[in-house]
Motif scaffolding. Structure first.
Motif, mmCIF file in Angstrom:
data_model
loop_
_atom_site.group_PDB
_atom_site.id
_atom_site.type_symbol
_atom_site.label_atom_id
_atom_site.label_comp_id
_atom_site.label_asym_id
_atom_site.label_seq_id
_atom_site.Cartn_x
_atom_site.Cartn_y
_atom_site.Cartn_z
ATOM 1 N N GLY A 40 29.681 47.829 45.663
ATOM 2 C CA GLY A 40 30.909 47.087 45.940
ATOM 3 C C GLY A 40 32.110 47.719 45.272
ATOM 4 N N PHE A 41 31.933 48.177 44.035
ATOM 5 C CA PHE A 41 32.993 48.863 43.293
ATOM 6 C C PHE A 41 33.435 50.121 44.036
ATOM 7 C CE2 PHE A 41 34.291 51.943 40.003
ATOM 8 C CZ PHE A 41 35.275 51.222 39.345
ATOM 9 N N SER A 42 32.469 50.873 44.555
ATOM 10 C CA SER A 42 32.789 52.120 45.246
ATOM 11 C C SER A 42 33.549 51.864 46.553
ATOM 12 C CB SER A 42 31.507 52.921 45.522
ATOM 13 O OG SER A 42 30.710 52.290 46.517
ATOM 14 N N ILE A 43 33.181 50.794 47.264
ATOM 15 C CA ILE A 43 33.915 50.455 48.483
ATOM 16 C C ILE A 43 35.365 50.115 48.137
ATOM 17 C CG2 ILE A 43 34.163 48.789 50.361
ATOM 18 C CD1 ILE A 43 31.122 48.537 50.420
ATOM 19 N N ALA A 44 35.554 49.344 47.066
ATOM 20 C CA ALA A 44 36.905 48.979 46.651
ATOM 21 C C ALA A 44 37.733 50.219 46.320
ATOM 22 C CB ALA A 44 36.840 48.041 45.444
ATOM 23 N N LEU A 45 37.117 51.212 45.675
ATOM 24 C CA LEU A 45 37.831 52.459 45.368
ATOM 25 C C LEU A 45 38.275 53.149 46.652
ATOM 26 C CD1 LEU A 45 35.717 54.066 42.477
ATOM 27 C CD2 LEU A 45 37.854 52.790 42.299
ATOM 28 N N MET A 46 37.390 53.199 47.641
ATOM 29 C CA MET A 46 37.731 53.874 48.892
ATOM 30 C C MET A 46 38.800 53.109 49.664
ATOM 31 S SD MET A 46 34.106 55.461 50.239
ATOM 32 C CE MET A 46 34.949 56.325 51.580
ATOM 33 N N VAL A 47 38.769 51.783 49.595
ATOM 34 C CA VAL A 47 39.812 50.993 50.243
ATOM 35 C C VAL A 47 41.165 51.284 49.614
ATOM 36 C CG1 VAL A 47 40.679 48.649 50.634
ATOM 37 C CG2 VAL A 47 38.260 49.154 51.003
ATOM 38 N N ARG A 48 41.207 51.310 48.289
ATOM 39 C CA ARG A 48 42.469 51.559 47.591
ATOM 40 C C ARG A 48 42.937 53.003 47.756
ATOM 41 N NH1 ARG A 48 43.521 47.023 48.110
ATOM 42 N NH2 ARG A 48 43.467 45.399 46.489
ATOM 43 N N ALA A 49 42.042 53.929 48.083
ATOM 44 C CA ALA A 49 42.435 55.316 48.311
ATOM 45 C C ALA A 49 43.250 55.467 49.589
ATOM 46 C CB ALA A 49 41.200 56.213 48.373
ATOM 47 N N HIS A 50 43.034 54.584 50.568
ATOM 48 C CA HIS A 50 43.774 54.615 51.836
ATOM 49 C C HIS A 50 43.676 55.975 52.520
ATOM 50 C CE1 HIS A 50 45.581 50.643 51.290
ATOM 51 N NE2 HIS A 50 45.915 50.995 50.065
ATOM 52 N N LEU A 51 42.478 56.549 52.485
ATOM 53 C CA LEU A 51 42.277 57.858 53.122
ATOM 54 C C LEU A 51 41.125 57.824 54.116
ATOM 55 C CD1 LEU A 51 42.786 60.149 49.991
ATOM 56 C CD2 LEU A 51 44.272 60.024 52.002
ATOM 57 N N PRO A 68 40.375 35.877 60.190
ATOM 58 C CA PRO A 68 40.957 35.589 58.866
ATOM 59 C C PRO A 68 39.930 35.766 57.744
ATOM 60 C CG PRO A 68 40.421 33.548 59.981
ATOM 61 C CD PRO A 68 40.126 34.650 60.965
ATOM 62 N N ILE A 69 39.442 36.994 57.589
ATOM 63 C CA ILE A 69 38.433 37.295 56.573
ATOM 64 C C ILE A 69 38.825 38.565 55.834
ATOM 65 C CG2 ILE A 69 36.503 36.168 57.730
ATOM 66 C CD1 ILE A 69 35.720 38.859 58.924
ATOM 67 N N ASP A 70 38.295 38.723 54.631
ATOM 68 C CA ASP A 70 38.481 39.947 53.861
ATOM 69 C C ASP A 70 37.387 40.937 54.220
ATOM 70 O OD1 ASP A 70 40.691 38.894 52.453
ATOM 71 O OD2 ASP A 70 39.331 37.851 51.082
ATOM 72 N N ILE A 71 37.525 42.178 53.784
ATOM 73 C CA ILE A 71 36.561 43.210 54.149
ATOM 74 C C ILE A 71 35.163 42.902 53.604
ATOM 75 C CG2 ILE A 71 37.102 44.701 52.164
ATOM 76 C CD1 ILE A 71 36.715 47.099 54.106
ATOM 77 N N GLY A 72 35.098 42.332 52.402
ATOM 78 C CA GLY A 72 33.797 41.971 51.848
ATOM 79 C C GLY A 72 33.124 40.864 52.642
ATOM 80 N N THR A 108 32.744 43.497 46.447
ATOM 81 C CA THR A 108 33.851 44.276 47.014
ATOM 82 C C THR A 108 35.146 43.476 46.963
ATOM 83 O OG1 THR A 108 32.419 45.542 48.513
ATOM 84 C CG2 THR A 108 34.745 45.382 49.108
ATOM 85 N N ASP A 109 35.092 42.233 47.407
ATOM 86 C CA ASP A 109 36.304 41.409 47.405
ATOM 87 C C ASP A 109 36.774 41.100 45.989
ATOM 88 O OD1 ASP A 109 36.586 41.358 50.143
ATOM 89 O OD2 ASP A 109 35.559 39.437 50.407
ATOM 90 N N VAL A 110 35.845 40.907 45.060
ATOM 91 C CA VAL A 110 36.228 40.637 43.669
ATOM 92 C C VAL A 110 36.938 41.847 43.077
ATOM 93 C CG1 VAL A 110 35.354 40.252 41.335
ATOM 94 C CG2 VAL A 110 34.427 38.926 43.246
ATOM 95 N N PHE A 111 36.365 43.028 43.273
ATOM 96 C CA PHE A 111 36.996 44.233 42.721
ATOM 97 C C PHE A 111 38.355 44.495 43.375
ATOM 98 C CE2 PHE A 111 32.513 45.530 41.617
ATOM 99 C CZ PHE A 111 32.696 45.464 40.238
ATOM 100 N N LEU A 112 38.459 44.268 44.678
ATOM 101 C CA LEU A 112 39.746 44.473 45.347
ATOM 102 C C LEU A 112 40.811 43.507 44.841
ATOM 103 C CD1 LEU A 112 38.657 45.165 49.031
ATOM 104 C CD2 LEU A 112 39.852 46.740 47.500
ATOM 105 N N SER A 113 40.383 42.333 44.410
ATOM 106 C CA SER A 113 41.348 41.344 43.927
ATOM 107 C C SER A 113 41.983 41.749 42.601
ATOM 108 C CB SER A 113 40.674 39.977 43.780
ATOM 109 O OG SER A 113 39.761 39.965 42.683
ATOM 110 N N VAL A 114 41.330 42.651 41.874
ATOM 111 C CA VAL A 114 41.871 43.064 40.573
ATOM 112 C C VAL A 114 42.364 44.512 40.568
ATOM 113 C CG1 VAL A 114 40.459 41.419 39.298
ATOM 114 C CG2 VAL A 114 39.576 43.711 39.698
#
Length: 223
Positions: A40-51, A68-72, A108-114
């Motif tokens: 989940g942490f790794s997915i959040a990193l890739m989402v924030r990379a925007h690549l 109306p859902i988040d990626i996780g 994934t959603d928890v990590f993206l929230s922070v």
């Protein structure tokens, strides 16, 4: 792609109950859930990379544009839909299968929230490379724990067994399909998607051997 035959033979094909009785359960549970959280942490990193995202996450991100859902949350929903495909394939889910479907999406959603959004290109490249590498490590960890295949892994192996096609061919066909669907839905693909496709297999295979929990008293599968 290089590996050793012995660690791969140490991967056993046990039923859900036998997986829990196979021994070294505490070690395997810790490894399983550490791997899923890391995933989940790794997915959040890739989402924030925007690549660009991994193939299945291209689909998940596409679904967030229509519902109306988040990626996780999309990941969890897709996981259980995929598991419906196990029924005609006679695949049996284990603890790791259900945990995979829930823990990765929620984390994934928890990590993206922070995690903050990142704009610097150099830092985004670092996040992308870290995400791919950590996802390979996470994959090796949860597979090596031997507590059940992930939903997508089980669909792949079940289809390969039923059709007589190679795992590589089935996986490629599955990932091309989900990327296509994801793009149609407006999902995020790009350089990261290509880099992931090229790197995840070799990296996961290289990292797997030391993370396979062996059962000395169990018969091993042929290589």
């Amino acid at each position: 792609m290089t590996t050793t035959a012995a660690p791969m033979r140490a991967l056993t094909d046990l039923g859900p109950i036998a997986q829990l009785r196979a021994g070294r359960l505490a070690r395997r549970l810790v490894q399983l859930y550490a791997g899923l959280l890391l995933y989940g942490f790794s997915i959040a990193l890739m989402v924030r990379a925007h690549l660009g995202l991994a193939p299945w996450d291209v689909l998940h991100s596409g679904l967030t544009r229509w519902f109306p859902i988040d990626i996780g949350q999309a990941l969890v929903i897709v996981s259980f839909v995929v598991m419906l495909g196990w029924i005609p394939l006679r695949e049996l889910p284990g603890l790791g299968t259900i945990s995979n479907a829930i823990v990765i999406g929620v984390s994934t959603d928890v990590f993206l929230s922070v995690f903050p959004h990142v704009s610097a290109v150099a830092l985004r490249l670092v996040l992308l490379l870290a995400g791919i590498t950590l996802q390979a490590l996470a994959t090796a960890a949860y597979i090596g724990a031997q507590l059940g295949r992930g939903p997508r892994d089980g669909l792949m192996t079940g289809l390969a067994r039923r059709t007589g096609r190679s795992l590589r061919l089935v996986r490629t066909a599955m990932e091309l399909t989900v990327v296509a669907l994801g793009l149609l839905l407006g999902g995020v693909a790009g350089l990261g998607t290509i880099a992931y496709a090229l790197a995840i297999g070799p990296l996961s295979q290289a990292l797997l051997p030391p993370l396979v929990v062996r059962f000395p008293d169990r018969g091993e599968l042929p290589g």
